[in-house]
Design a protein around this motif. Structure first.
Motif, mmCIF file in Angstrom:
data_model
loop_
_atom_site.group_PDB
_atom_site.id
_atom_site.type_symbol
_atom_site.label_atom_id
_atom_site.label_comp_id
_atom_site.label_asym_id
_atom_site.label_seq_id
_atom_site.Cartn_x
_atom_site.Cartn_y
_atom_site.Cartn_z
ATOM 1 N N TRP A 195 0.832 -1.210 0.000
ATOM 2 C CA TRP A 195 0.000 0.000 0.000
ATOM 3 C C TRP A 195 0.866 1.260 0.000
ATOM 4 N N ALA A 196 1.933 1.267 0.793
ATOM 5 C CA ALA A 196 2.802 2.446 0.850
ATOM 6 C C ALA A 196 3.467 2.690 -0.495
ATOM 7 N N SER A 197 3.847 1.619 -1.179
ATOM 8 C CA SER A 197 4.506 1.780 -2.486
ATOM 9 C C SER A 197 3.554 2.289 -3.547
ATOM 10 N N HIS A 198 2.251 2.269 -3.233
ATOM 11 C CA HIS A 198 1.252 2.768 -4.181
ATOM 12 C C HIS A 198 0.545 4.016 -3.653
ATOM 13 N N GLY A 199 1.208 4.757 -2.778
ATOM 14 C CA GLY A 199 0.724 6.092 -2.453
ATOM 15 C C GLY A 199 -0.020 6.268 -1.160
#
Length: 287
Positions: free
Chosen positions: A48-52
């Protein structure tokens, strides 16, 4: 990092995963399963963090080995909800503790998420209540700052549905879903044979069937309680390890988090891509 929690007996430890770039970043506050910690669920938090998304994971007191005679033990389920609320109350402190994050968070896009007991904890922020010993729903702990929920393997209803062990040791696993009206996604495994219930895997779909807000259900074929290994490498209890299954959870939850607002077509697109195959790994239901 630590958040001050003077009425809790111990400071609240939290882990923050965030993109290094971007602005107006939505927030996911994630509640872990029983005895796990903020360091688990990397397959989800990192994805999730890698997608914003800014993902904030508190460590609840059940991870710290409270003894049965600890006065906090009977109230641990409520303290768990307070942990999530505390994160939201001290969001400015969280942002300030992460270099470069200040000024980049969207306070109007907050999602509560969790797995297993953590899903029950997250659900209380979107309207689910815990039924008291007399059979009446307890007080609402819903938080208007939370706009959506992602509930993975959320425990079902109480009474005759609970196993004798669960009724004895986990009487607070007795949700009332009638007031869960906030948009929510339920994810369950059709092979989740839990010792908490005598009903089998269907128990974990009660949140979808009984709440007006949980409008979408993803049932993963062959999945047990770990949904293929979403807890990550720190937890050795996964009995259905499947990178493909984890990838489905990642893609589906991300699409739900992005709809609406960031990508209005994300949810319908992922539903089509995951089900319109010759050998789908799961089934979507909506109401």
């Amino acid at each position: 990092m630590r958040l001050a929690a003077p009425d809790r007996g111990q400071d609240l430890l939290v882990r923050v995963s965030a993109p290094t770039t971007g602005r107006n970043l939505p927030v996911v506050v994630f509640s872990h399963g029983m005895t796990l910690t903020m360091d688990d669920y990397e397959p989800l938090a990192g994805f999730w963090a890698s997608h914003g998304f800014v993902v904030i994971q508190p460590t609840h007191l059940d991870s710290l080995g409270l003894t049965p005679d600890d006065p906090r033990t009977p109230h641990i389920w409520r303290i768990r909800t307070d942990d999530l609320t505390r994160v939201l109350d001290q969001l400015d402190a969280v942002k300030a503790a992460v270099p470069g994050l200040a000024g980049r968070v969207d306070r109007d896009r907050i999602t509560a998420a969790g797995h297993s007991w953590g899903a029950q904890t997250a659900s209380t922020l979107v309207g689910a209540r815990v039924v008291d010993a007399d059979g009446t729903p307890g007080e609402s702990m819903a938080d208007p700052r939370v706009k959506a929920a992602v509930l993975l393997c959320i425990p079902g209803t109480r009474g005759d549905d609970l196993s004798p062990m669960a009724a004895q040791y986990f009487p607070f696993m007795s949700p009332d879903f009638a007031e869960l009206k906030t948009p929510s996604l339920i994810v369950a495994g059709d092979h989740d044979d839990s010792p908490l219930t005598v009903r089998g895997a269907d128990w974990f779909t009660d949140g979808y069937r009984l709440s007006p807000g949980a409008t979408d259900l993803l049932t993963l074929f062959g999945a047990e309680h770990g949904l293929g290994g979403i807890q990550g490498r720190h937890d050795t209890r996964t009995t259905d390890e499947s990178p493909e299954r984890v990838a489905v959870v990642q893609q589906a939850t991300l699409a739900y988090l992005r709809t609406p607002g960031l990508d209005d077509d994300a949810w319908s697109t992922v539903r089509d891509s995951l089900t319109m195959t010759s050998n789908p790994l799961g089934r979507f239901d909506s109401k």
